[in-house]
Design an enzyme around this catalytic site. Sequence first.
Site, PDB file in Angstrom:
ATOM      1  N   GLU A  47      -2.528 -32.303 -14.717  1.00 31.57           N
ATOM      2  CA  GLU A  47      -1.087 -32.380 -15.939  1.00 31.57           C
ATOM      3  C   GLU A  47      -1.522 -33.569 -16.364  1.00 31.57           C
ATOM      4  OE1 GLU A  47       2.339 -31.532 -13.957  1.00 31.57           O
ATOM      5  OE2 GLU A  47       3.154 -31.447 -15.522  1.00 31.57           O
ATOM      6  N   LYS A 127       4.670 -27.285 -22.577  1.00 27.44           N
ATOM      7  CA  LYS A 127       5.186 -26.384 -20.920  1.00 27.44           C
ATOM      8  C   LYS A 127       6.444 -26.345 -21.402  1.00 27.44           C
ATOM      9  CE  LYS A 127       5.509 -28.623 -16.153  1.00 27.44           C
ATOM     10  NZ  LYS A 127       5.337 -29.487 -15.530  1.00 27.44           N
ATOM     11  N   CYS A 172       1.913 -26.433 -14.312  1.00 25.64           N
ATOM     12  CA  CYS A 172       2.607 -27.491 -13.422  1.00 25.64           C
ATOM     13  C   CYS A 172       3.712 -26.461 -13.077  1.00 25.64           C
ATOM     14  CB  CYS A 172       2.789 -28.469 -12.986  1.00 25.64           C
ATOM     15  SG  CYS A 172       3.129 -29.194 -11.458  1.00 25.64           S
TER      16      CYS A 172
END
Length: 314
Positions: A47, A127, A172
């Site tokens: 990431e 995300k 993540c």
Amino acid sequence: MTRRLIAAAAQMGPISRSETRESCVRRMIEMMREAAAKGARFIVFPELALTSFFPRWIIDDQAERDQWYEEQMPNPAVKPLFDMAAKLGVGFNLGYAEKTQEDGATRYFNTAILVDANGKICGKYRKVHLPGHKEPQPGRRHQHLEKRYFEQGNLGFPVTPMMDCRMGMLICNDRRWPEGWRVLALQAAELVCLGYNTPNDHSGFPEVDALADFHHVLSMQSGSYLNSVWSIATAKCGNEEGSSMIGNSVIVAPSGEVIAQSQTLEDEVICADMDLDMATQYRQTFFDFARHRAPECYGLITHRKGASPDPDDS
Ligand code: CDV
């Protein structure tokens, strides 16, 4: 005939505040060569792989803040990575901070892309589960301001057919939320790619920090097993600007077994030879979704956001 894909996680050690994109890309190219020499045809990078993890800092000046984002992909600093991928015939997954013009506004996302073995971008994900805070938290040694610097992703959880494999992406903190995994699995994803920056020194609860590695591997193993998918999780790790981040990059099979795991807190390549048909095997037995799932009983999952004892809460 079984479908096989040799894939790699290219873990990165810390990236300092002053390290340039060019330097990060050189590190990634070096690992790309190493992975290709080991037979890998697909690589997952971390990431926000092109910069230090800037959401730990309060940056009030807009021009200074904007320097952490990419406005074009590939841009001249990142193009050599795309060129090397095409030369070696290797695809990859890359996380970066994205600044874009959309719906007449400037918008910022924590983004990941899938690039095929010809160096062509085939998929994009932004995300969804942003951790941390919008406002700085007094007294913290390091902030975690993802909610300040990014907005929630607006692309859903797409699955991209690439390199004879149905690939999905998470980023993540997404790995801790079963909903994203399931939405990918319901589109018959076979591989979930994920990069992460996970600190183990600033939750405010030492007992939680002590379990950071355990919870990371637990999330990957359960996500893979419960959804019958391969997964590759790649860390940015080590001591970055005084913040300690976990390593433990892993490649996990649909059985939930860890097939490869990193050993250091530095740049490190791990590989696994994946039998992609394993995903189907589990989906025809324990996790035959069409036979066993009961979506009519799951309404709360999409209607209710927080936990509540009140049956009427929406
Ligand atoms: N970059 C992240 O999303 N980090 C979170 C931390 C803040 C908990 C993670 O889930 O690892």
